[in-house]
Design a protein around this motif. Structure first.
Motif, PDB file in Angstrom:
ATOM      1  N   GLU A  32      39.984  56.116 -26.653  1.00 43.09           N
ATOM      2  CA  GLU A  32      40.890  54.865 -26.886  1.00 43.09           C
ATOM      3  C   GLU A  32      41.429  55.062 -28.454  1.00 43.09           C
ATOM      4  O   GLU A  32      42.480  54.411 -28.363  1.00 43.09           O
ATOM      5  N   VAL A  33      40.897  55.743 -29.225  1.00 44.17           N
ATOM      6  CA  VAL A  33      41.509  55.896 -30.423  1.00 44.17           C
ATOM      7  C   VAL A  33      42.972  56.943 -30.233  1.00 44.17           C
ATOM      8  O   VAL A  33      43.689  56.614 -30.890  1.00 44.17           O
ATOM      9  N   ARG A  34      42.429  57.972 -29.526  1.00 44.99           N
ATOM     10  CA  ARG A  34      43.672  58.797 -29.513  1.00 44.99           C
ATOM     11  C   ARG A  34      44.836  58.155 -28.679  1.00 44.99           C
ATOM     12  O   ARG A  34      45.992  58.424 -28.947  1.00 44.99           O
ATOM     13  N   GLN A  35      44.364  57.252 -27.614  1.00 42.58           N
ATOM     14  CA  GLN A  35      45.515  56.778 -26.999  1.00 42.58           C
ATOM     15  C   GLN A  35      46.520  55.649 -28.049  1.00 42.58           C
ATOM     16  O   GLN A  35      47.305  55.643 -27.831  1.00 42.58           O
ATOM     17  N   ASN A  36      45.457  54.996 -28.857  1.00 45.23           N
ATOM     18  CA  ASN A  36      46.090  54.192 -29.859  1.00 45.23           C
ATOM     19  C   ASN A  36      47.120  54.841 -30.806  1.00 45.23           C
ATOM     20  O   ASN A  36      48.031  54.428 -30.981  1.00 45.23           O
ATOM     21  N   ASP A  37      46.672  56.199 -31.238  1.00 47.79           N
ATOM     22  CA  ASP A  37      47.765  57.041 -32.131  1.00 47.79           C
ATOM     23  C   ASP A  37      48.732  57.595 -31.398  1.00 47.79           C
ATOM     24  O   ASP A  37      49.869  57.487 -31.721  1.00 47.79           O
ATOM     25  N   LEU A  38      48.667  57.725 -30.065  1.00 50.52           N
ATOM     26  CA  LEU A  38      49.809  58.213 -29.469  1.00 50.52           C
ATOM     27  C   LEU A  38      50.779  56.964 -29.108  1.00 50.52           C
ATOM     28  O   LEU A  38      52.037  57.031 -29.252  1.00 50.52           O
ATOM     29  N   ALA A  39      50.275  55.672 -28.973  1.00 52.80           N
ATOM     30  CA  ALA A  39      51.151  54.573 -28.738  1.00 52.80           C
ATOM     31  C   ALA A  39      51.947  54.318 -30.232  1.00 52.80           C
ATOM     32  O   ALA A  39      52.768  53.684 -30.099  1.00 52.80           O
ATOM     33  N   ALA A  40      51.135  54.749 -31.248  1.00 49.95           N
ATOM     34  CA  ALA A  40      51.847  54.499 -32.517  1.00 49.95           C
ATOM     35  C   ALA A  40      52.816  55.471 -32.723  1.00 49.95           C
ATOM     36  O   ALA A  40      53.629  55.373 -33.769  1.00 49.95           O
ATOM     37  N   GLY A  41      53.035  56.587 -31.902  1.00 52.73           N
ATOM     38  CA  GLY A  41      54.028  57.597 -32.058  1.00 52.73           C
ATOM     39  C   GLY A  41      53.473  58.857 -32.830  1.00 52.73           C
ATOM     40  O   GLY A  41      54.101  59.770 -33.046  1.00 52.73           O
ATOM     41  N   VAL A  42      52.107  58.926 -32.955  1.00 52.25           N
ATOM     42  CA  VAL A  42      51.477  60.337 -33.312  1.00 52.25           C
ATOM     43  C   VAL A  42      51.586  61.312 -32.376  1.00 52.25           C
ATOM     44  O   VAL A  42      51.105  60.999 -31.274  1.00 52.25           O
ATOM     45  N   LEU A  43      52.232  62.459 -32.712  1.00 54.77           N
ATOM     46  CA  LEU A  43      52.303  63.598 -31.672  1.00 54.77           C
ATOM     47  C   LEU A  43      51.244  64.767 -31.950  1.00 54.77           C
ATOM     48  O   LEU A  43      50.974  65.334 -30.860  1.00 54.77           O
ATOM     49  N   ASP A  44      50.815  64.818 -33.175  1.00 51.09           N
ATOM     50  CA  ASP A  44      49.694  65.850 -33.361  1.00 51.09           C
ATOM     51  C   ASP A  44      49.164  65.356 -34.486  1.00 51.09           C
ATOM     52  O   ASP A  44      49.569  64.804 -35.677  1.00 51.09           O
ATOM     53  N   LEU A  45      47.715  65.719 -34.492  1.00 51.08           N
ATOM     54  CA  LEU A  45      46.893  65.121 -35.824  1.00 51.08           C
ATOM     55  C   LEU A  45      45.985  66.435 -36.137  1.00 51.08           C
ATOM     56  O   LEU A  45      45.204  66.548 -35.228  1.00 51.08           O
ATOM     57  N   GLN A  46      45.914  66.894 -37.283  1.00 50.98           N
ATOM     58  CA  GLN A  46      45.123  67.982 -37.740  1.00 50.98           C
ATOM     59  C   GLN A  46      44.230  67.702 -38.937  1.00 50.98           C
ATOM     60  O   GLN A  46      45.017  67.129 -39.815  1.00 50.98           O
ATOM     61  N   ILE A  47      43.093  67.927 -39.076  1.00 50.19           N
ATOM     62  CA  ILE A  47      42.215  67.466 -40.436  1.00 50.19           C
ATOM     63  C   ILE A  47      41.645  68.997 -40.472  1.00 50.19           C
ATOM     64  O   ILE A  47      41.074  69.640 -39.878  1.00 50.19           O
ATOM     65  N   TYR A  48      41.649  69.256 -41.955  1.00 48.64           N
ATOM     66  CA  TYR A  48      41.081  70.482 -42.583  1.00 48.64           C
ATOM     67  C   TYR A  48      40.068  70.116 -43.422  1.00 48.64           C
ATOM     68  O   TYR A  48      40.353  68.998 -44.126  1.00 48.64           O
ATOM     69  N   ARG A  49      39.232  70.747 -43.986  1.00 45.39           N
ATOM     70  CA  ARG A  49      38.231  70.392 -45.027  1.00 45.39           C
ATOM     71  C   ARG A  49      37.910  71.785 -45.854  1.00 45.39           C
ATOM     72  O   ARG A  49      37.964  72.697 -45.570  1.00 45.39           O
ATOM     73  N   THR A  50      37.758  71.517 -47.166  1.00 46.35           N
ATOM     74  CA  THR A  50      37.304  72.417 -48.182  1.00 46.35           C
ATOM     75  C   THR A  50      36.295  71.389 -48.971  1.00 46.35           C
ATOM     76  O   THR A  50      36.685  70.502 -49.406  1.00 46.35           O
ATOM     77  N   GLY A  51      34.906  72.068 -49.004  1.00 47.73           N
ATOM     78  CA  GLY A  51      34.175  71.274 -49.651  1.00 47.73           C
ATOM     79  C   GLY A  51      33.881  69.887 -48.963  1.00 47.73           C
ATOM     80  O   GLY A  51      33.730  69.815 -47.769  1.00 47.73           O
TER      81      GLY A  51
END
Length: 113
Positions: A32-51
Motif C-alpha cells: 500500500e505504501v509502494r502504491q501510494n508512492d507510484l500514485a504520487a509519481g515516484v518511478l524509482d526509490l533507492q536507499i543507501y546507508r553508511t553507518g
C-alpha cells in the motif's frame, strides 16, 4: 524525469539498524505504501546507508511535487502507520527543521561531459 536526493539518520544502535534493514528487505515493504508512492509519481526509490546515515535517490515523473506526495501520504492510513513504525528507527539530521524527516539535499557538483 526528476531526481531528488535526500538524507536522514538512523538511531545509532546496531540492533535497530538491523531491524530497519529487515523492514526494507526485498518483499518486506508494504504494498500500500509502494502504491501510494507510484500514485504520487515516484518511478524509482533507492536507499543507501553508511553507518547510521541514509541517502535516498528518488526518481519521479515530471509532474511530481512534494506537496502532492504529502497530500497523498496524509490521506493514506497505511502510509501513516508505516511512517510511525519507521520513526522508531529514525532520527532527524542536526540541520533538519522541526518535524522534518528526510532532508532534501542540494546538488553542488555534476560531472562535465
Amino acid at each position: 524525469m526528476k531526481r531528488f536526493c535526500l538524507a536522514l539518520d538512523l538511531k545509532d544502535d546496531p540492533e535497530l539498524i538491523k531491524e530497519y534493514e529487515a523492514w526494507h528487505a526485498p518483499g518486506k515493504g508494504w504494498p500500500e505504501v509502494r502504491q501510494n508512492d507510484l500514485a504520487a509519481g515516484v518511478l524509482d526509490l533507492q536507499i543507501y546507508r553508511t553507518g547510521n546515515r541514509m541517502f535516498m535517490i528518488l526518481e519521479t515523473d515530471d509532474d511530481f511535487t512534494f506537496e502532492k506526495k504529502a497530500e497523498l501520504d496524509a490521506g493514506n492510513p497505511h502510509v501513516q502507520d508505516w511512517e510511525k513504525l519507521m520513526w522508531k528507527f529514525q532520527q532527524p539530521l542536526p540541520n533538519a527543521k522541526p518535524g522534518e524527516k528526510w532532508v532534501l539535499m542540494e546538488q553542488i557538483f555534476q560531472f562535465e561531459k
